[in-house]
Design an enzyme around this catalytic site. Structure first.
Site, PDB file in Angstrom:
ATOM      1  CB  CYS A 115      -0.952   0.011   1.191  1.00  0.00           C
ATOM      2  SG  CYS A 115      -0.144  -0.193   2.796  1.00  0.00           S
TER       3      CYS A 115
ATOM      4  CG  HIS B 182      -4.243   0.844   4.331  1.00  0.00           C
ATOM      5  ND1 HIS B 182      -3.617   0.056   3.394  1.00  0.00           N
ATOM      6  CD2 HIS B 182      -5.248   1.504   3.672  1.00  0.00           C
ATOM      7  CE1 HIS B 182      -4.214   0.212   2.226  1.00  0.00           C
ATOM      8  NE2 HIS B 182      -5.198   1.088   2.371  1.00  0.00           N
TER       9      HIS B 182
END
Length: 600
Positions: A294, A514
Site C-alpha cells: 500500500c 495502511h
C-alpha cells in the site's frame, strides 16, 4: 509575424498591436519614442510579480518584495498588464481554454513567442534545404526574389485549409514543458500574412525582417489552427537505450536492502503492477490486490494526482479519462525515480533467467538464493529526465498490469536510482538490521520516504535530531507531497511542518497501518484555504475496493492549539481515524463526510 532587418541591426525588437499603442518591446520608429529603461524594468517586474502570484509562490514573492519593494503606482493586475502589453485578445483566448488555460501573462507571451520562433526556424531550414538542391532552375517567383520585386501568388483557400490541418501545437510536460510547432507543406508565418493580405514576401522572411504587425491578428490565425496533445516522445527522434544485466553482487545488495536477507523474496501479495480502478468515476485510482504494497501505491497515486493538478490546476475526479490517468502515472513514475537519483535515474525491468559457472560461484560465496526476478533484472541508467520519461513510456508493459512484477521492479528502480550505498546511509539507526520491508510484508516508513522525498530516512520530523550520540535523520527540505499519520495523533511520532505543508494539496495518509491518499482537486486550495478556512479533500483507498467518490469538507477556526492526545484506549474512540489525521494539521477542524459513511 515578420522580423525587420533594420530593427534587428539597430538592436530593437518592436511589437505593434492596433488594439493598444501603449507598450513596446524596444524602440519603434513609427508610433512613439522608445520605451525608457525604467518603463521596461517596471513592466518586466510587474510580469514577474503577476507570475509568482498566479503560481502561489508566496515565499518567492515575499523575497522579491523584500529585495525590490514594489513602487507606488505600479500594477500587477492582469487586465492592466495585458492592456499595457497589447495582448488583451491573446489573454482572452487563453482564458477561453478553460482548464487548459495558462496562469499568467508571462506564460502567454512565452508560449506565443516560442511558437513563432519555432515557425521561423523551420521555415529557414526548409529554405536552406531548397537552396542546397543542385541544378535548381529559377521560376518566375524566384526571379522576382532576385530582382527584389516579389509578387505574391494568388490565394488558394482550399490549399490553405489543408495546410491548417497539418499545423499543430505540441504541449509537453515537466522538462519538455514547451510548445513546438510542426509545419506541414509550405504553411508558414509568411503564408499567414499573405492570406490576410499583408503581402510579406518570402525574401523578407529569409532576411529575418522584423516588424511585428498586428500581433492579435496573428493570434487569430494561431487560434484557428487545430491543437492536439501529444506525448513528447512521439515528436522526437527515436532513441535507443542500452540495458545491462544486473550482477549477482548487485542482486544480493538489492535484496539485502529490501529484506535484510538475500534468501528472502517478494511474497505473492506483491505480485502486481500498476493498474486502474474499473469504476467509471474513479478512473484515476490505482488498485491494490492484497495487503502489503500500500505504501508504494499510495505514493505513486499521490504523485499521479499531483501531475493531474499541474496539468489542469483544477479537475473533476469523476470525469478523468483513463488515457489522462495513464499519462499522469507514467509522469509520476518518472518524477519519483528522478527525484531519488537527483541528476540521473535507473529503470529496472525483468529479464530472462541466467545460468553460468561464474554466477554459480558468486551465489555460493554470497549465500544467494535465486528468486527468479532480482538476479534476472535488466537495468538502464540515464542522465536526463526526458530520457527517463521516454524509457518508461517504451517499457511501460513491465510496470503495468495486475499480474506482473511491476511494483517490485519500480521499488528496485528507486533503490538503484538513489544508489544502494546512499540508501544504507539514509537508513542508519539503532537497529543494525534495518530494511525497507516492514513487518507482515508492509512498507516501512523508510520505503515510503524514499518514494515521497527521494531519501530512505526513518523519520518524518523536520531536519535531524541527536539522541545518545546518534544522529536521527528526518525530512531535510520542502516537499511536493505531504504526509499525515494517525500515530502522531497518539503522540507516537512527530510529523514536521515540511510534510504537513507540501507544495501541492496532496497527502499520503498512514492510518491503521495502511497508506492511502487525501487530495484537493484544486491546485490553489491551500492558498485559498488561508482566507476561507475550509477545504474539500477527496479520499482514495487503493485497497478498499472503493467504488464511490468520498469527499470530505473540512472547515476550521483560527487556533494555535495543538492536536490533543487521543484516549488511552483507542477502542472506545468512535471518531473516524481519518479525522484524527486531518486534525494533526488543522486542530479545530470540523469534518463533513457529505453523505458518505464515515470510515471507522
Amino acid at each position: 509575424f515578420s522580423l525587420k532587418s533594420q530593427a534587428r541591426a539597430e538592436g530593437r525588437f518592436s511589437v505593434f498591436c492596433p488594439s493598444s499603442y501603449s507598450c513596446w518591446f524596444g524602440a519603434s520608429p513609427w508610433r512613439r519614442a522608445a520605451m525608457g529603461r525604467e518603463e521596461v524594468e517596471a513592466l518586466g517586474e510587474a510580469l514577474v510579480r503577476e507570475y509568482l502570484n498566479s503560481k502561489g509562490l508566496k515565499g518567492a514573492l515575499e523575497a522579491l518584495n523584500k529585495e525590490a519593494p514594489p513602487k507606488e503606482g505600479r500594477t500587477t493586475k492582469r487586465s492592466e498588464l495585458s492592456r499595457s502589453l497589447g495582448i488583451e485578445k491573446m489573454v482572452k483566448r487563453n482564458k477561453e481554454r478553460g482548464e487548459e488555460a495558462l496562469a499568467s501573462c508571462l506564460e502567454v507571451l512565452v508560449e506565443y513567442l516560442h511558437n513563432k520562433a519555432v515557425t521561423l526556424k523551420e521555415k529557414k531550414s526548409d529554405e536552406v534545404e531548397k537552396s542546397e538542391k543542385p541544378g535548381k532552375v529559377l521560376d518566375k517567383e524566384d526571379k522576382d526574389k532576385v530582382d527584389g520585386h516579389h509578387k505574391p501568388k494568388p490565394v488558394d483557400k482550399h490549399a490553405d485549409s489543408e495546410r491548417i490541418e497539418k499545423f499543430h501545437v505540441d504541449h509537453r510536460h515537466h522538462d519538455d514543458n514547451v510548445a513546438s510547432i510542426s509545419v506541414g507543406n509550405d504553411y508558414s508565418a509568411a503564408n499567414v500574412f499573405r492570406r490576410r493580405g499583408h503581402g510579406v514576401s518570402k525574401s523578407q522572411m529569409d532576411h529575418n525582417e522584423c516588424v511585428v504587425e498586428d500581433l492579435d491578428d496573428v493570434g487569430d490565425d494561431l487560434a484557428s489552427m487545430s491543437l492536439r496533445n501529444q506525448s513528447s516522445d512521439l515528436t522526437k527522434e527515436k532513441k535507443s537505450f542500452k540495458f545491462n544485466r544486473i550482477s549477482i553482487k548487485e542482486a544480493f545488495e538489492l535484496r539485502s536492502i529490501v529484506f535484510g536477507n538475500a534468501k528472502i523474496s517478494f511474497p505473492g501479495s506483491w505480485k502486481q503492477g500498476f493498474f486502474f480502478n474499473a469504476a467509471a468515476h474513479l478512473k484515476y485510482g490505482l488498485v491494490q490486490k492484497e495487503g502489503g504494497p500500500c505504501g508504494i501505491l499510495a505514493c505513486v497515486q499521490a504523485c499521479l494526482i499531483k501531475n493531474m493538478l499541474l496539468k489542469k490546476r483544477r479537475f473533476d475526479p469523476e470525469m478523468v479519462r483513463e488515457s489522462e490517468a495513464r499519462e499522469a502515472l507514467m509522469d509520476a513514475v518518472c518524477d519519483i525515480l528522478w527525484q531519488a537519483g537527483g541528476s540521473k535515474a535507473t529503470l529496472a525491468i525483468p529479464g530472462s533467467r541466467r545460468s553460468s559457472h561464474g554466477d554459480d560461484e558468486e551465489k555460493m560465496r554470497l549465500n544467494y538464493k535465486d528468486d527468479g526476478l532480482t538476479e534476472c533484472l535488466m537495468v538502464c541508467e540515464v542522465s536526463s529526465r526526458a530520457d527517463m520519461r521516454r524509457l518508461i513510456q517504451d517499457h511501460q508493459a513491465s510496470l503495468l498490469g495486475d499480474d506482473t512484477q511491476g511494483l517490485a521492479c519500480f521499488l528496485y528502480s528507486a533503490i538503484l536510482s538513489r544508489g544502494p550505498s546512499n540508501v544504507h546511509k539514509d537508513m542508519e539507526s539503532f537497529d543494525a538490521n534495518v530494511k525497507l520491508m516492514g513487518q507482515h510484508n508492509y512498507c516501512s516508513q523508510e520505503m515510503v520516504n524514499l518514494l515521497l522525498v527521494g531519501k530512505a530516512v526513518p523519520h518524518v520530523f523536520d531536519g535531524t535530531k541527536e539522541l545518545d550520540g546518534l544522529t536521527l535523520n528526518g525530512i531535510s527540505c520542502s516537499t511536493e507531497i505531504g504526509f499525515f499519520s494517525l500515530f502522531e495523533h497518539y503522540r507516537s511520532i512527530e510529523v514536521g511542518s515540511l510534510l504537513k505543508n507540501p507544495k501541492y494539496p496532496v497527502w499520503v495518509v498512514c492510518s491503521e497501518s495502511h497508506f492511502s491518499v487525501f487530495f484537493s482537486a484544486n491546485l490553489d486550495a491551500l492558498e485559498n484555504s488561508e482566507g476561507s478556512k475550509e477545504i474539500d479533500l477527496y479520499y482514495y483507498d487503493e485497497l478498499a475496493k472503493q467504488d464511490e467518490t468520498i469527499r470530505l469538507s473540512v472547515s476550521w477556526k483560527n487556533s494555535n492549539s495543538h492536536c490533543g492526545k487521543g484516549p488511552m484506549d483507542p477502542s472506545i474512540d468512535l471518531t473516524p481515524p481519518l479525522e484524527h489525521c486531518i486534525r494533526t494539521k488543522w486542530p479545530q477542524a470540523v469534518v463533513d463526510w457529505n453523505g458518505s459513511d464515515p470510515i471507522l
